[in-house]
Design a protein around this motif. Structure first.
Motif, PDB file in Angstrom:
ATOM      1  N   PHE A  11      -1.503  46.369   2.201  1.00 32.75           N
ATOM      2  CA  PHE A  11      -1.216  47.349   3.229  1.00 32.75           C
ATOM      3  C   PHE A  11      -1.173  48.724   2.590  1.00 32.75           C
ATOM      4  O   PHE A  11      -0.461  48.955   1.619  1.00 32.75           O
ATOM      5  CB  PHE A  11       0.130  47.045   3.894  1.00 32.75           C
ATOM      6  CG  PHE A  11       0.149  45.714   4.575  1.00 32.75           C
ATOM      7  CD1 PHE A  11      -0.634  45.486   5.676  1.00 32.75           C
ATOM      8  CD2 PHE A  11       0.931  44.679   4.080  1.00 32.75           C
ATOM      9  CE1 PHE A  11      -0.624  44.241   6.298  1.00 32.75           C
ATOM     10  CE2 PHE A  11       0.944  43.443   4.704  1.00 32.75           C
ATOM     11  CZ  PHE A  11       0.161  43.231   5.822  1.00 32.75           C
ATOM     12  N   VAL A  13      -0.900  53.069   3.026  1.00 28.56           N
ATOM     13  CA  VAL A  13      -0.372  54.146   3.852  1.00 28.56           C
ATOM     14  C   VAL A  13      -1.539  54.879   4.509  1.00 28.56           C
ATOM     15  O   VAL A  13      -2.581  55.090   3.917  1.00 28.56           O
ATOM     16  CB  VAL A  13       0.440  55.125   2.972  1.00 28.56           C
ATOM     17  CG1 VAL A  13       0.872  56.337   3.780  1.00 28.56           C
ATOM     18  CG2 VAL A  13       1.637  54.425   2.367  1.00 28.56           C
ATOM     19  N   SER A 206       5.062  43.739   9.312  1.00 28.24           N
ATOM     20  CA  SER A 206       5.347  45.070   8.793  1.00 28.24           C
ATOM     21  C   SER A 206       4.912  46.091   9.827  1.00 28.24           C
ATOM     22  O   SER A 206       4.069  45.816  10.687  1.00 28.24           O
ATOM     23  CB  SER A 206       4.635  45.320   7.458  1.00 28.24           C
ATOM     24  OG  SER A 206       3.244  45.460   7.638  1.00 28.24           O
ATOM     25  N   MET A 208       4.509  50.681  10.508  1.00 23.87           N
ATOM     26  CA  MET A 208       4.425  51.988   9.883  1.00 23.87           C
ATOM     27  C   MET A 208       5.355  52.959  10.603  1.00 23.87           C
ATOM     28  O   MET A 208       5.076  53.353  11.738  1.00 23.87           O
ATOM     29  CB  MET A 208       2.986  52.515   9.931  1.00 23.87           C
ATOM     30  CG  MET A 208       2.824  53.909   9.329  1.00 23.87           C
ATOM     31  SD  MET A 208       3.345  54.009   7.590  1.00 23.87           S
ATOM     32  CE  MET A 208       1.991  53.168   6.794  1.00 23.87           C
ATOM     33  N   THR A 218       3.036  59.923   9.464  1.00 22.01           N
ATOM     34  CA  THR A 218       3.626  58.626   9.133  1.00 22.01           C
ATOM     35  C   THR A 218       4.371  58.712   7.804  1.00 22.01           C
ATOM     36  O   THR A 218       4.169  59.620   7.001  1.00 22.01           O
ATOM     37  CB  THR A 218       2.541  57.542   9.019  1.00 22.01           C
ATOM     38  OG1 THR A 218       1.602  57.908   7.991  1.00 22.01           O
ATOM     39  CG2 THR A 218       1.821  57.359  10.333  1.00 22.01           C
ATOM     40  N   GLN A 221       5.361  54.636   3.164  1.00 23.44           N
ATOM     41  CA  GLN A 221       5.091  53.214   3.060  1.00 23.44           C
ATOM     42  C   GLN A 221       5.615  52.496   4.299  1.00 23.44           C
ATOM     43  O   GLN A 221       6.368  53.049   5.092  1.00 23.44           O
ATOM     44  CB  GLN A 221       5.730  52.598   1.807  1.00 23.44           C
ATOM     45  CG  GLN A 221       7.240  52.566   1.798  1.00 23.44           C
ATOM     46  CD  GLN A 221       7.846  53.815   1.216  1.00 23.44           C
ATOM     47  OE1 GLN A 221       7.216  54.497   0.414  1.00 23.44           O
ATOM     48  NE2 GLN A 221       9.060  54.107   1.619  1.00 23.44           N
ATOM     49  N   ARG A 222       5.199  51.268   4.439  1.00 21.22           N
ATOM     50  CA  ARG A 222       5.542  50.466   5.591  1.00 21.22           C
ATOM     51  C   ARG A 222       6.951  49.894   5.464  1.00 21.22           C
ATOM     52  O   ARG A 222       7.486  49.779   4.353  1.00 21.22           O
ATOM     53  CB  ARG A 222       4.535  49.322   5.766  1.00 21.22           C
ATOM     54  CG  ARG A 222       3.090  49.791   5.897  1.00 21.22           C
ATOM     55  CD  ARG A 222       2.146  48.625   6.079  1.00 21.22           C
ATOM     56  NE  ARG A 222       2.267  48.035   7.407  1.00 21.22           N
ATOM     57  CZ  ARG A 222       1.587  48.455   8.468  1.00 21.22           C
ATOM     58  NH1 ARG A 222       0.755  49.462   8.384  1.00 21.22           N
ATOM     59  NH2 ARG A 222       1.732  47.841   9.637  1.00 21.22           N
ATOM     60  N   ASP A 223       7.529  49.509   6.612  1.00 19.72           N
ATOM     61  CA  ASP A 223       8.761  48.728   6.649  1.00 19.72           C
ATOM     62  C   ASP A 223       8.397  47.268   6.891  1.00 19.72           C
ATOM     63  O   ASP A 223       7.467  46.966   7.653  1.00 19.72           O
ATOM     64  CB  ASP A 223       9.685  49.210   7.768  1.00 19.72           C
ATOM     65  CG  ASP A 223      10.343  50.549   7.451  1.00 19.72           C
ATOM     66  OD1 ASP A 223      10.415  50.911   6.269  1.00 19.72           O
ATOM     67  OD2 ASP A 223      10.778  51.227   8.400  1.00 19.72           O
ATOM     68  N   TYR A 224       9.160  46.357   6.275  1.00 17.53           N
ATOM     69  CA  TYR A 224       8.865  44.929   6.341  1.00 17.53           C
ATOM     70  C   TYR A 224      10.034  44.195   6.986  1.00 17.53           C
ATOM     71  O   TYR A 224      11.187  44.357   6.564  1.00 17.53           O
ATOM     72  CB  TYR A 224       8.606  44.384   4.933  1.00 17.53           C
ATOM     73  CG  TYR A 224       7.395  45.010   4.280  1.00 17.53           C
ATOM     74  CD1 TYR A 224       6.153  44.399   4.348  1.00 17.53           C
ATOM     75  CD2 TYR A 224       7.493  46.236   3.623  1.00 17.53           C
ATOM     76  CE1 TYR A 224       5.044  44.981   3.767  1.00 17.53           C
ATOM     77  CE2 TYR A 224       6.388  46.825   3.037  1.00 17.53           C
ATOM     78  CZ  TYR A 224       5.164  46.191   3.116  1.00 17.53           C
ATOM     79  OH  TYR A 224       4.059  46.773   2.545  1.00 17.53           O
TER      80      TYR A 224
END
Length: 294
Positions: A11, A13, A206, A208, A218, A221-224
């Motif tokens: 994944f 950004v 996950s 964004m 955004t 980084q993503r949240d999981y």
């Protein structure tokens, strides 16, 4: 080592941008069965695809991407079998975003036909002149759960935002968890990147998030979110922390690998990796390191 990671998910950004393909959600009936139909308009290819969701089975069945002409209607296959279409939907009109759809469903084995009556619920369009406020199914579903996100966009805005995720139990179709108070980037039916991160057989996801200091962009980084039997879906701080350190790859059976930001040595032709594994559905442990040559 390259082969090991060929099947892993990565994944990355991305900057905030508009959802590219307009999606129209319909509710109605095929014969006597209540259904939901999502039609996704690929305006670059003059193609239409999407998903069929029935209130009885509560599974998302893909619709085959099909060229269309507004003068001829749309004949689109239902891919209910991995090898062959099981049915076809003949819809009029084929105008993207039409308020009403009428037509026939044709069983391709028995040739039995049923009437289709669909009404538009919401249209998700990235055009600045359009606004929306509604829920959209996410793809895929699994044996246990399916998911909807609530997205909204005002006229003049470039892209939509998600404020709520609702988790539904496929056995009875009722919501079992609501995650609200969110500010997430909306990217259509794959706003939730669904994957079994911890290897327990239940889909995790996950998302964004948007930046709190600049709501037009955004986050880095993503949240999981990981599913636990006692907790439901909870944001996993450890995965988020690893994602902030470099390139995170999520494999099968709970494997997680991290390439730190400084993990590539171009002079030596090497890539450094740190490897982790879920030892419980919610707890990660580091299990080793490796070096990949290129």
């Amino acid at each position: 080592m390259a082969a090991v990671f060929a099947t892993m998910l990565s994944f990355h950004v991305h900057t905030a941008s508009a959802q590219a393909k307009p999606i129209t959600a319909y509710r109605g009936t095929i014969g006597g069965a209540a259904v939901e139909v999502l039609l996704i308009h690929d305006w670059q290819l003059d193609g239409m695809d999407g998903y069929l969701f029935t209130d009885v089975e509560r599974s998302l069945v893909p619709l085959e991407k099909t060229p269309y002409s507004e003068d001829e209607g749309l004949l689109i296959n239902v891919l209910g079998d991995p090898k062959l279409p099981t049915a076809a939907l003949a819809l009029q009109p084929a105008v993207p975003g039409a308020k009403h759809l009428r037509g026939r469903s044709i069983d391709l084995r028995s040739r039995e036909q049923q009437d289709i009556q669909l009404e538009r619920v919401v249209r998700f369009s990235s055009d600045q002149g359009d606004a929306y406020d509604g829920e959209l199914l996410q793809v895929p579903a699994d044996e246990r759960f399916y998911f909807r996100v609530h997205a909204r966009k005002a006229r003049g805005e470039h892209g939509g935002r998600v404020d709520t995720i609702t988790v539904f139990d496929r056995a009875h179709g009722q919501p079992v968890q609501v995650i609200d108070g969110l500010d997430l980037f909306f990217s259509g039916t794959d706003t939730l990147a669904l994957h079994d991160f911890n290897g327990d057989g239940v889909l995790d996801f996950s998302v964004m998030p948007m930046r709190p200091d600049d709501p037009t962009r955004t986050a880095r980084q993503r949240d999981y979110y990981i599913y636990g039997a006692d907790t439901g879906y909870v944001r996993n701080e450890k995965l988020g922390s690893l994602a902030a350190q470099g390139d995170l790859k999520l494999g099968e059976e709970g494997r997680v690998s991290l390439r730190p930001q400084d993990g590539i040595d171009y002079r030596a032709g090497t890539i450094q990796w740190r490897h982790y594994r879920f030892v419980t559905p919610t707890r990660l442990e580091r299990v080793g390191e490796s070096e990949e040559r290129f």
